[in-house]
Design an enzyme around this catalytic site. Structure first.
Site, mmCIF file in Angstrom:
data_model
loop_
_atom_site.group_PDB
_atom_site.id
_atom_site.type_symbol
_atom_site.label_atom_id
_atom_site.label_comp_id
_atom_site.label_asym_id
_atom_site.label_seq_id
_atom_site.Cartn_x
_atom_site.Cartn_y
_atom_site.Cartn_z
ATOM 1 N N ASN A 104 -11.069 13.564 38.002
ATOM 2 C CA ASN A 104 -11.799 14.851 38.105
ATOM 3 C C ASN A 104 -12.996 14.902 39.114
ATOM 4 O O ASN A 104 -13.394 13.900 39.495
ATOM 5 C CB ASN A 104 -12.442 14.925 36.508
ATOM 6 N N GLU A 133 -16.248 17.168 39.849
ATOM 7 C CA GLU A 133 -17.400 18.251 39.304
ATOM 8 C C GLU A 133 -17.852 19.178 40.286
ATOM 9 O O GLU A 133 -17.723 18.776 41.604
ATOM 10 C CB GLU A 133 -18.134 17.698 38.495
ATOM 11 N N CYS A 135 -10.173 19.169 36.465
ATOM 12 C CA CYS A 135 -9.922 17.805 35.671
ATOM 13 C C CYS A 135 -8.838 17.062 36.758
ATOM 14 O O CYS A 135 -8.140 17.484 37.527
ATOM 15 C CB CYS A 135 -9.296 18.465 34.375
ATOM 16 N N GLU A 156 -6.366 15.642 35.424
ATOM 17 C CA GLU A 156 -4.643 16.379 35.363
ATOM 18 C C GLU A 156 -4.352 17.385 36.425
ATOM 19 O O GLU A 156 -3.197 17.341 37.151
ATOM 20 C CB GLU A 156 -4.289 16.835 34.194
ATOM 21 N N CYS A 161 -7.664 18.317 28.062
ATOM 22 C CA CYS A 161 -8.300 19.648 27.418
ATOM 23 C C CYS A 161 -7.168 20.671 27.323
ATOM 24 O O CYS A 161 -6.024 20.486 27.872
ATOM 25 C CB CYS A 161 -9.363 19.939 28.381
ATOM 26 N N CYS A 171 -5.367 21.729 30.562
ATOM 27 C CA CYS A 171 -4.474 20.791 31.185
ATOM 28 C C CYS A 171 -3.426 20.517 30.400
ATOM 29 O O CYS A 171 -2.156 20.259 30.949
ATOM 30 C CB CYS A 171 -5.284 19.379 31.392
HETATM 31 N N1 THU Z 1 -11.667 15.856 31.916
HETATM 32 C C1 THU Z 1 -10.446 15.615 32.679
HETATM 33 O O1 THU Z 1 -10.736 15.387 33.798
HETATM 34 N N2 THU Z 1 -9.445 15.845 31.783
HETATM 35 C C2 THU Z 1 -9.439 15.816 30.590
HETATM 36 O O2 THU Z 1 -8.324 15.935 30.019
HETATM 37 C C3 THU Z 1 -10.740 16.126 30.017
HETATM 38 C C4 THU Z 1 -11.874 16.211 30.515
HETATM 39 C C5 THU Z 1 -13.062 15.882 32.805
HETATM 40 C C6 THU Z 1 -13.744 17.235 32.984
HETATM 41 C C7 THU Z 1 -15.115 17.110 33.224
HETATM 42 O O3 THU Z 1 -15.217 16.599 34.657
HETATM 43 C C8 THU Z 1 -15.296 15.816 32.284
HETATM 44 O O4 THU Z 1 -14.017 15.283 32.153
HETATM 45 C C9 THU Z 1 -16.020 15.970 31.135
HETATM 46 O O5 THU Z 1 -15.504 16.957 30.337
#
Ligand code: THU
Length: 130
Positions: free
Chosen positions: A39, A41, A50, A52, A83, A86
């Site tokens: 991920n 941000e 994310c 994925e 999520c 994803c």
């Molecule tokens: N996140 C992912 O990278 N993949 C997921 O399937 C769930 C959430 C990340 C997004 C964000 O940077 C952090 O987790 C908190 O939500």
């Protein structure tokens, strides 16, 4: 290296100054290559991506086309499910029976299929009028 080990390795590169929650993903394409994502941000929160999404983008950029297997890892008590967005992204490139392994840093793991993650998937076939 196993898919899970690759996911754990790329997780360390996650850019997470806002949530502090590192996620790593590794996938194997049907063509047989492995791709990783973490991920990333952003100060404009919705612009974060994310893990994925990163792994899928790497696969497509490299010229492979379909997902054969996925591993996701995060430091949580229970395996973190992808999520909603994803799940849709995975369903675009993976058949319903593709296994997604959701793992924790503590060694817990849950194996689930793409169809189980996203029942009633909206797909390209819904846009065909014939
Ligand atoms: N996140 C992912 O990278 N993949 C997921 O399937 C769930 C959430 C990340 C997004 C964000 O940077 C952090 O987790 C908190 O939500």
């Amino acid at each position: 290296m196993s898919l899970l080990a690759a996911a754990a390795a790329v997780r360390l590169n996650a850019y997470v100054p806002y949530s502090g929650f590192r996620v790593g993903v590794a996938l194997r394409s049907v063509e047989g290559r492995e791709f990783c994502g973490c991920n990333v941000e952003n100060a404009a929160y919705p612009e974060g991506t994310c893990a994925e999404a990163g792994a899928i983008a790497a696969m497509i950029a490299a010229g492979d086309t379909r997902i054969a297997e996925v591993a996701v890892i995060a430091d949580s008590l229970r395996p973190v499910p992808p999520c909603g967005g994803c799940r849709q992204k995975l369903a675009e490139f993976a058949d319903g029976d593709v296994i997604v392994t959701l793992a924790t840093m503590g060694g817990a793991a849950l194996c689930i299929t793409v169809a189980e993650l996203l029942p009633g998937t909206f797909g390209a076939d819904h846009m065909n009028q014939a």
